[in-house]
Design a protein around this motif. Structure first.
Motif, PDB file in Angstrom:
ATOM      1  N   GLN A 199       0.982  -1.454   0.177  1.00 51.96           N
ATOM      2  CA  GLN A 199      -0.565  -0.126   0.305  1.00 51.96           C
ATOM      3  C   GLN A 199       0.979   1.291  -0.435  1.00 51.96           C
ATOM      4  O   GLN A 199       0.365   2.450  -0.405  1.00 51.96           O
ATOM      5  CB  GLN A 199      -0.669   0.646   0.776  1.00 51.96           C
ATOM      6  CG  GLN A 199      -2.038  -1.207   0.883  1.00 51.96           C
ATOM      7  CD  GLN A 199      -3.209  -0.358   1.996  1.00 51.96           C
ATOM      8  OE1 GLN A 199      -3.542   0.235   2.635  1.00 51.96           O
ATOM      9  NE2 GLN A 199      -4.067  -1.597   2.310  1.00 51.96           N
ATOM     10  N   VAL A 255       2.455   2.056  -3.614  1.00 52.19           N
ATOM     11  CA  VAL A 255       1.948   2.420  -4.906  1.00 52.19           C
ATOM     12  C   VAL A 255       2.546   3.979  -5.897  1.00 52.19           C
ATOM     13  O   VAL A 255       2.407   4.560  -5.175  1.00 52.19           O
ATOM     14  CB  VAL A 255       0.397   2.756  -4.380  1.00 52.19           C
ATOM     15  CG1 VAL A 255      -0.583   3.146  -5.339  1.00 52.19           C
ATOM     16  CG2 VAL A 255      -0.975   1.866  -3.500  1.00 52.19           C
ATOM     17  N   GLN A 287      -3.296   7.250  -5.906  1.00 57.77           N
ATOM     18  CA  GLN A 287      -3.717   6.138  -5.438  1.00 57.77           C
ATOM     19  C   GLN A 287      -3.190   5.501  -3.700  1.00 57.77           C
ATOM     20  O   GLN A 287      -3.612   4.863  -3.539  1.00 57.77           O
ATOM     21  CB  GLN A 287      -3.486   5.125  -6.087  1.00 57.77           C
ATOM     22  CG  GLN A 287      -5.046   5.500  -7.145  1.00 57.77           C
ATOM     23  CD  GLN A 287      -4.300   4.859  -8.830  1.00 57.77           C
ATOM     24  OE1 GLN A 287      -3.331   3.670  -8.249  1.00 57.77           O
ATOM     25  NE2 GLN A 287      -5.119   4.576 -10.131  1.00 57.77           N
ATOM     26  N   ARG A 288      -1.807   6.545  -3.642  1.00 58.12           N
ATOM     27  CA  ARG A 288      -1.288   5.805  -2.588  1.00 58.12           C
ATOM     28  C   ARG A 288      -1.961   6.241  -1.162  1.00 58.12           C
ATOM     29  O   ARG A 288      -2.218   8.161  -1.390  1.00 58.12           O
ATOM     30  CB  ARG A 288       0.290   6.789  -2.793  1.00 58.12           C
ATOM     31  CG  ARG A 288       1.208   6.176  -1.266  1.00 58.12           C
ATOM     32  CD  ARG A 288       2.576   6.908  -2.145  1.00 58.12           C
ATOM     33  NE  ARG A 288       3.346   6.501  -2.574  1.00 58.12           N
ATOM     34  CZ  ARG A 288       3.374   6.960  -3.796  1.00 58.12           C
ATOM     35  NH1 ARG A 288       3.678   8.328  -2.915  1.00 58.12           N
ATOM     36  NH2 ARG A 288       3.600   7.441  -5.210  1.00 58.12           N
TER      37      ARG A 288
END
Length: 303
Positions: free
Chosen positions: A256, A259, A264-265
């Motif tokens: 995660q 990313v 989107q992180r």
């Protein structure tokens, strides 16, 4: 320290070499760190010396900027104790609290990779520090890497050396300013885009993957990558992943953070509730700390 040659730079007592240079306790991209004593308390402090070329009329302004920059009050950010310009060595001196286990990089060099529960324990505190810097101080760190993540034998984990790259870029000597470590830089920054809050998250993910495995994630066994090739890989290739020997929770946590698309992180406050952080945030790492302290003591300077 009675047998050492001591230089008095009020209010600090600094051990020096015979030629008058500071004894090197740690080395960074921007300067050296020595272990000194705060004469007001008798406690050890970490004193960072940054070589600069400053006009006399700029010195007061730079010192004021540093004081404003470092005036943080958070248990997971190193405590700032003062700064001054030292003309004899044309350096800015920044005094911060002393962390006896030094940095993650130092501990990894001495003791190898961190156990997974130690990484989780540290992650909880580092994310807390980033939430504080991002949300309350409106500040992006810009240089998260293992050598800027510190720990002491009490189990305290703290971030140091934040924000310098843009705060003083116009006044510090360009050869010595802190511009961030390229190898830990996020894909958007390498591509020439602006820093965003979660650029720090990418750098933290790379750092945690490194200390957990003992190897920089983009290492290529058997050969040394050229910088340009490394940067191309960060931008063009899929992000690194942890080996399956690690828990699913840890592997997901790192994935995660890594990313590639910044939008989107997740941000730091989103990751604090991740199962990996919740699982290990209150882990008992006392035995590991004792081992780390023993290893560090055997390598400590005599000061």
């Amino acid at each position: 320290m009675t047998s050492e040659t001591i230089l008095s730079i009020e209010p600090f007592q600094v051990p020096v070499n015979p030629d008058g240079t500071f004894k090197c306790f740690g080395q960074g991209t921007s300067g050296t760190v020595t272990r000194a004593i705060d004469s007001r308390t008798g406690n050890y402090i970490a004193l960072k010396a940054i070589p600069v070329q400053l006009r006399e009329q700029d010195r007061e302004n730079v010192i004021q900027q540093l004081q404003n920059l470092y005036s943080c009050q958070h248990p997971c950010v190193t405590e700032f104790l003062g700064c001054a310009f030292y003309p004899a060595r044309s350096s800015i001196l920044i005094a911060c609290e002393y962390m006896d286990l030094k940095s993650f990089k130092d501990m990894m060099t001495l003791g190898g990779a961190f156990p997974e529960e130690v990484v989780g324990y540290a992650s909880s505190r580092l994310l807390d520090a980033l939430v504080y810097l991002h949300r309350e101080r409106k500040m992006i760190h810009r240089d998260i890497k293992p050598s800027n993540l510190l720990m002491n034998s009490k189990g305290q984990v703290k971030i140091c050396d934040f924000g310098m790259s843009t705060q003083l870029a116009n006044t510090l000597d360009p050869a010595h300013t802190w511009v961030g470590s390229t190898t830990y830089m996020s894909p958007e920054r390498i591509s020439g885009l602006q820093y965003v809050w979660n650029s720090d998250i990418w750098s933290l993910g790379i750092s945690l993957a490194e200390v957990a495995t003992g190897t920089f994630p983009y290492s290529d066994p058997g050969r040394r990558l050229e910088l340009v090739e490394l940067l191309d890989r960060i931008v063009d290739e899929d992000p690194p992943t942890l080996p399956e020997t690690f828990s699913p929770e840890f592997r997901d946590f790192v994935s995660q953070m890594l990313v590639k698309r910044a939008e989107q992180r997740p941000h730091a406050e989103m990751l604090i509730g991740h199962p990996f952080v919740v699982l290990h945030g209150n882990a008992d790492i006392s035995q590991w700390l004792q081992q780390a302290a023993t290893a560090m003591t055997s390598q400590s300077p005599s000061t």
